[in-house]
Design an enzyme around this catalytic site. Structure first.
Site, PDB file in Angstrom:
ATOM      1  N   ASP A 371       0.831  -1.191   0.000  1.00  0.00           N
ATOM      2  CA  ASP A 371       0.000   0.000   0.000  1.00  0.00           C
ATOM      3  C   ASP A 371       0.874   1.253   0.000  1.00  0.00           C
ATOM      4  OD1 ASP A 371      -2.701   1.319   0.520  1.00  0.00           O
ATOM      5  OD2 ASP A 371      -1.581   1.991   2.276  1.00  0.00           O
ATOM      6  N   GLU A 407       1.657  -0.553  -5.009  1.00  0.00           N
ATOM      7  CA  GLU A 407       0.710   0.503  -5.350  1.00  0.00           C
ATOM      8  C   GLU A 407       1.584   1.735  -5.560  1.00  0.00           C
ATOM      9  OE1 GLU A 407      -3.424   2.413  -3.660  1.00  0.00           O
ATOM     10  OE2 GLU A 407      -1.763   2.186  -2.252  1.00  0.00           O
TER      11      GLU A 407
END
Length: 727
Positions: A371, A407
């Site tokens: 993330d 990401e």
């Protein structure tokens, strides 16, 4: 709640001193070994660190044991009489100098950053803050250390015996064959028929035969789970009576979230929770499915400087967190959460690497999705593709062998870095997402209202694997098309069904007056906002969903589906359901006929993908060809090669994509009509002479297609997609 605090003043040194081993340990955390518990914790500016062994029950005694100062800012010792199941924390005494980032407060019981299990919940009240706050948890007056004891109101670590780890047999699915299914452990099975009630919404429920059968019927090869690291809720959500459902608020990077375990496992204790997680992974492996974890190493649950003191802040605030300026007075927040971990710090990098290896070697997972990964490769303000953390991932013999996905953005300066991460990382391709949404949704909406769409260049680039982002040239060690994680939707944003049913977000249930969530949705309601009984509108919506799914699953790259998109799941227009642990965000398995048809379509497309190597290229088509045909070629509606003028003409909405694999037989032709009217298309005769229609997005449900000759002119319906296979 009654505090479990020690009967002595936490600010006074404990009487008991840990035994000092001859050699300072190297494994952080609390581990059982010869002579008792072996302890190592990082607190370089501390004057005293104590291990706190907590008794059972609300009035249990707290046994405090002083640790020895060691090298490199570490504290260590061996404490006898400790066994598995022992709850514990740390107390740290030292300077309180906020202007220099030093926030030590022995009145706060701190969670071990390396705890393998946690127990207890966070009760947001003044006692859990390192500085004084009022009943509304707002700072009061000058920032000085608060002397109220936090024990009894904060989660604590639990010693576990990890010697009984299950043997791990990774499926090792090649990237070229990988199909990812992004899911929430709880939301996937909360309403899934056939899963026993006591298993729904749990690790065990995710590994239940009914769940596995659905995934296998689709052709999924990897389940990507939203965060399962132990978490807590943000104060703002608690105040609104909501929870952090998605879990992007990590409390412990080594411990699984206990609330996702069955009630039986939770009652049996942390060791049983850990066993359930290991069992889930093992059963998924037996079914041939890999497990990828969405992991959040970019920030922690402690929030901004006004947040609670739970772990890292009390151990080494200056070292763990990214600060603005040299004096460590303020945080540099590049994550939008209040804090960011500082990956210039060796202890931060080491903690992340240790955590990753633990989940691979002990739990058995097969990969990670990072993330806000740009934060993990920052040297302060700037992103560095050669950051030590990324280099370590590539060089580590354990981690380099599993699937690693970035990401590729955060909210800091220069945060969007799609295509810039080094091998072996793959990346979420937001340009693929936006291009497909634009072509099939917003362009179609503009055309339907008399406007114009864009040209075909960007679409072709994305369908063929995004060579502009992931091409191996000029570096021979570069990445191929499989580094592009292609997706149309993810947990964050509209579901597939909502993309075609809403022009605007509807996040009122989140309690933020619909201010949260993005307004850049690239969606189209097809004439009616939300639910409708209009048969024509519903038919157009279904076809658009099939166009998006077909483009996703037939494109070069690694496809990722969001759980429930295969059955048209809706969140009623909520594009930011992070705080909705309710039927709004759970997958609804009460299916209408059209939803069953959509699932059948996904399964059909993935079987075609698996059967035709040309749909799964491992290299880009940089002039690669055979003596007769190229491996990739583009044609217009007349069957003629695309020219420079045609690529740049926004009025051309028809494209033929011819694909061939050099080493394996089989040619395919993908025909797209993005116009709002039927178009006569002359199928290119550059390849095979006879073609079989394998799929048409006009079909509500897959069916047998007929044979046509190359060079034939056929009518392709408006806004539709077809796949032909050479006979």
């Amino acid at each position: 709640m009654t505090s479990t605090a020690s009967r002595t003043d936490p600010s006074a040194p404990a009487d008991e001193l840990a035994e000092r081993p001859e050699v300072q340990p190297t494994a952080f955390g609390v581990h059982l070994g010869a002579g008792g518990a072996h302890v190592l914790v990082h607190a370089p500016h501390a004057e005293r660190v104590e291990l706190c062994l907590l008794g059972a029950g609300p009035h249990g005694e707290e046994r405090r044991v002083r640790l020895h100062r060691g090298r490199y800012g570490r504290w260590f010792g061996v404490v006898p009489g400790v066994s598995a199941g022992q709850a514990y924390g740390f107390r740290v005494a030292g300077p309180w100098e906020p202007a220099h980032g030093l926030l030590h407060n022995p009145h706060k019981l701190l969670l071990d950053p390396y705890a393998r299990a946690v127990q207890g919940s966070l009760e947001l009240r003044p006692e859990v803050y390192g500085h004084p706050v009022d009943e509304e948890l707002r700072p009061t007056g000058r920032r000085h250390p608060d002397d109220r004891d936090s024990a009894g109101y904060v989660p604590v670590g639990v010693v576990v015996d990890s010697t009984d780890a299950l043997p791990v047999h990774h499926p090792q699915v090649p990237w070229r064959d990988t199909v990812i299914y992004e899911a929430h452990v709880r939301g996937l099975t909360m309403e899934l028929p056939g899963v026993p009630a006591e298993l729904r919404g749990t690790y065990a429920g995710l590994a239940h035969p009914v769940t596995l059968a659905h995934l296998q019927s689709l052709g999924i090869t990897a389940v990507e789970l939203l965060p399962i690291h132990a978490k807590v809720d943000e104060p703002a959500l608690t105040g609104r009576g909501l929870t952090n459902y998605w879990g992007y608020n990590t409390l412990a990077f080594f411990a699984p979230e206990p609330s996702y375990a069955t009630q039986a496992a939770q009652q049996a204790g942390p060791q049983a929770v850990l066993a359930e997680v290991q069992g889930m992974v093992s059963l998924l492996h037996e079914a041939g499915l890999e497990v990828i974890l969405d992991v959040v190493y970019n920030h922690t649950c402690e929030g901004g400087l006004d947040g609670p003191m739970l772990s890292w802040r009390g151990l080494d605030n200056a070292g763990y967190y990214l600060h603005r300026g040299a004096r460590h007075r303020e945080y540099e927040d590049v994550t939008g959460t209040g804090n960011s971990l500082d990956f210039r710090s060796r202890p931060v990098v080491a903690m992340a690497l240790d955590s990753l290896r633990y989940w691979v070697q002990t739990i058995g997972v097969d990969g990670f999705r990072f993330d806000l990964a740009t934060t993990l490769a920052r040297r302060g303000h700037s992103f560095d593709a050669d950051h030590p953390f990324l280099v370590a991932l590539a060089c580590d013999p354990v981690l380099s062998a599993v699937k690693l996905i970035a990401e590729p953005w955060d909210v800091g300066p220069g945060g969007w870095r799609t295509g810039e991460f080094p091998a072996p990382l793959a990346e979420w391709n937001d340009k693929f997402r936006d291009t497909l949404r634009t072509f099939w949704i917003t362009d179609a909406a503009a055309l339907a209202h008399g406007g114009a769409g864009g040209d075909l260049r960007e679409l072709a680039t994305r369908l063929s694997g995004s060579a502009d982002l992931f091409s191996p040239s000029p570096a021979p060690e570069g990445r191929g098309p499989n580094a592009s994680i292609n997706y149309v939707t993810a947990h964050d944003g509209f579901t597939l069904a909502d993309l075609v049913a809403y022009d605007h977000k509807h996040n009122e249930a989140n309690g933020e007056e619909n201010r949260d969530g993005t307004d850049h949705n690239l969606s189209w309601n097809h004439g009616v906002e939300g639910p409708t009984d209009d048969v024509e509108v519903l038919a157009h919506r279904r076809r658009t969903m099939r166009n998006l799914l077909g483009s996703l699953l037939l494109a070069g790259g690694t496809p990722m589906l969001t759980a429930g998109d295969e059955i048209g799941r809706s969140q009623q227009g909520n594009n930011n359901a992070y705080c909705q642990d309710s039927p709004l965000s759970w997958v609804d398995w009460d299916l209408e006929e059209w939803q069953q048809d959509l699932a059948a379509t996904v399964g059909h497309l993935l079987r075609l993908r698996a059967a035709v190597p040309a749909l799964r290229p491992e290299r880009f088509h940089h002039g690669e060809s055979t003596d007769v045909h190229p491996t990739l070629a583009w044609y217009d509606e007349h069957g003629a090669p695309m020219t420079h003028h045609r690529w740049h003409d926004p009025h051309r909405r028809v494209l033929q994509m011819y694909l061939r694999n050099v080493r394996d037989p089989g040619e395919v032709l993908v025909v797209l009509n993005g116009a709002t009217n039927p178009v006569g298309v002359t199928l290119t005769s550059a390849g095979a002479t006879e073609l079989e229609l394998c799929w048409d997005s006009v079909w509500e449900r897959p069916q047998a297609g007929g044979l046509v000759h190359a060079g034939s002119t056929i009518e392709v319906p408006e806004l539709s997609l077809r796949l032909y296979r050479a006979r």
